[in-house]
Design a protein around this motif. Structure first.
Motif, PDB file in Angstrom:
ATOM      1  N   SER A 102      69.188  23.278 -19.944  1.00 64.29           N
ATOM      2  CA  SER A 102      70.582  23.617 -19.154  1.00 64.29           C
ATOM      3  C   SER A 102      71.347  22.399 -19.176  1.00 64.29           C
ATOM      4  N   THR A 103      72.705  22.722 -19.047  1.00 69.80           N
ATOM      5  CA  THR A 103      73.644  21.437 -19.167  1.00 69.80           C
ATOM      6  C   THR A 103      73.835  21.271 -17.550  1.00 69.80           C
ATOM      7  N   THR A 104      73.655  22.138 -16.622  1.00 69.93           N
ATOM      8  CA  THR A 104      73.761  21.839 -15.234  1.00 69.93           C
ATOM      9  C   THR A 104      72.034  21.936 -14.743  1.00 69.93           C
ATOM     10  N   CYS A 105      71.911  23.079 -13.787  1.00 76.40           N
ATOM     11  CA  CYS A 105      70.471  22.999 -13.257  1.00 76.40           C
ATOM     12  C   CYS A 105      70.551  24.519 -12.619  1.00 76.40           C
ATOM     13  N   THR A 106      69.328  24.889 -12.349  1.00 80.12           N
ATOM     14  CA  THR A 106      69.558  26.227 -11.533  1.00 80.12           C
ATOM     15  C   THR A 106      68.157  26.226 -10.733  1.00 80.12           C
ATOM     16  N   VAL A 107      68.447  26.934  -9.486  1.00 82.49           N
ATOM     17  CA  VAL A 107      67.247  26.980  -8.423  1.00 82.49           C
ATOM     18  C   VAL A 107      66.767  28.492  -8.351  1.00 82.49           C
ATOM     19  N   ILE A 108      67.515  29.272  -9.330  1.00 81.98           N
ATOM     20  CA  ILE A 108      67.161  30.788  -9.096  1.00 81.98           C
ATOM     21  C   ILE A 108      66.261  31.189 -10.556  1.00 81.98           C
ATOM     22  N   PHE A 109      66.531  30.584 -11.736  1.00 79.85           N
ATOM     23  CA  PHE A 109      65.934  31.151 -12.971  1.00 79.85           C
ATOM     24  C   PHE A 109      64.690  30.294 -13.040  1.00 79.85           C
ATOM     25  N   LYS A 110      63.394  30.484 -12.710  1.00 81.91           N
ATOM     26  CA  LYS A 110      62.259  29.453 -12.887  1.00 81.91           C
ATOM     27  C   LYS A 110      61.913  29.360 -14.513  1.00 81.91           C
ATOM     28  N   GLY A 111      62.027  30.517 -15.026  1.00 86.55           N
ATOM     29  CA  GLY A 111      61.752  30.599 -16.514  1.00 86.55           C
ATOM     30  C   GLY A 111      62.476  29.480 -17.460  1.00 86.55           C
ATOM     31  N   ARG A 112      63.598  28.975 -16.895  1.00 89.80           N
ATOM     32  CA  ARG A 112      64.185  27.814 -17.531  1.00 89.80           C
ATOM     33  C   ARG A 112      63.471  26.510 -17.663  1.00 89.80           C
ATOM     34  N   TYR A 113      62.619  26.321 -16.711  1.00 95.67           N
ATOM     35  CA  TYR A 113      61.840  25.262 -16.687  1.00 95.67           C
ATOM     36  C   TYR A 113      60.566  25.349 -17.524  1.00 95.67           C
TER      37      TYR A 113
END
Length: 126
Positions: A102-113
């Motif tokens: 991710s170029t920013t970040c997310t607190v929603i999509f756990k699967g990105r981590y």
């Protein structure tokens, strides 16, 4: 091997503060967005906050806005979550996680981590 280690958890009274640390080893943290998540007993893991690779973009769950801040010290390969005005509902195991894409970040999509730490317990109780 990528490894994240959380620390700084503990028992604190309502209204108190804690600072959690997420230290990385085996990789350079400034190539990753970092998220903080928490899981209370019997509940799903939820996003709390995140910070982009540059540190410019940060996001917070509505439940912690105005009380938590997030920062990163790439020289120390560490991300911090400063928690203030803690409430009993903030109790849970807090995890940090790394997202290389991710170029920013997310607190929603756990699967990105892709990499997760083992967690640190935070208990807010009188």
């Amino acid at each position: 091997q990528l490894q994240l280690v959380e620390s700084g958890g503990g028992l604190v009274q309502p209204g108190g503060s804690l600072r959690l640390s997420c230290a990385a080893s085996g990789f350079t943290l400034d190539n990753y967005a970092i998220g903080w998540f928490r899981q209370a007993p019997g509940k799903e893991r939820e996003g709390v906050s995140c910070i982009s690779r540059s540190g410019i973009s940060t996001k917070f769950a509505d439940s912690v806005k105005g009380r938590f801040t997030i920062s990163r010290d790439n020289a120390k390969n560490t991300v911090y979550l400063q928690m203030s005005s803690l409430k009993p509902e903030d109790t849970g195991v807090y995890y940090c996680a790394a997202d290389r894409i991710s170029t920013t970040c997310t607190v929603i999509f756990k699967g990105r981590y892709e990499s997760w730490g083992q967690g640190t317990q935070v208990t807010v109780s009188s």
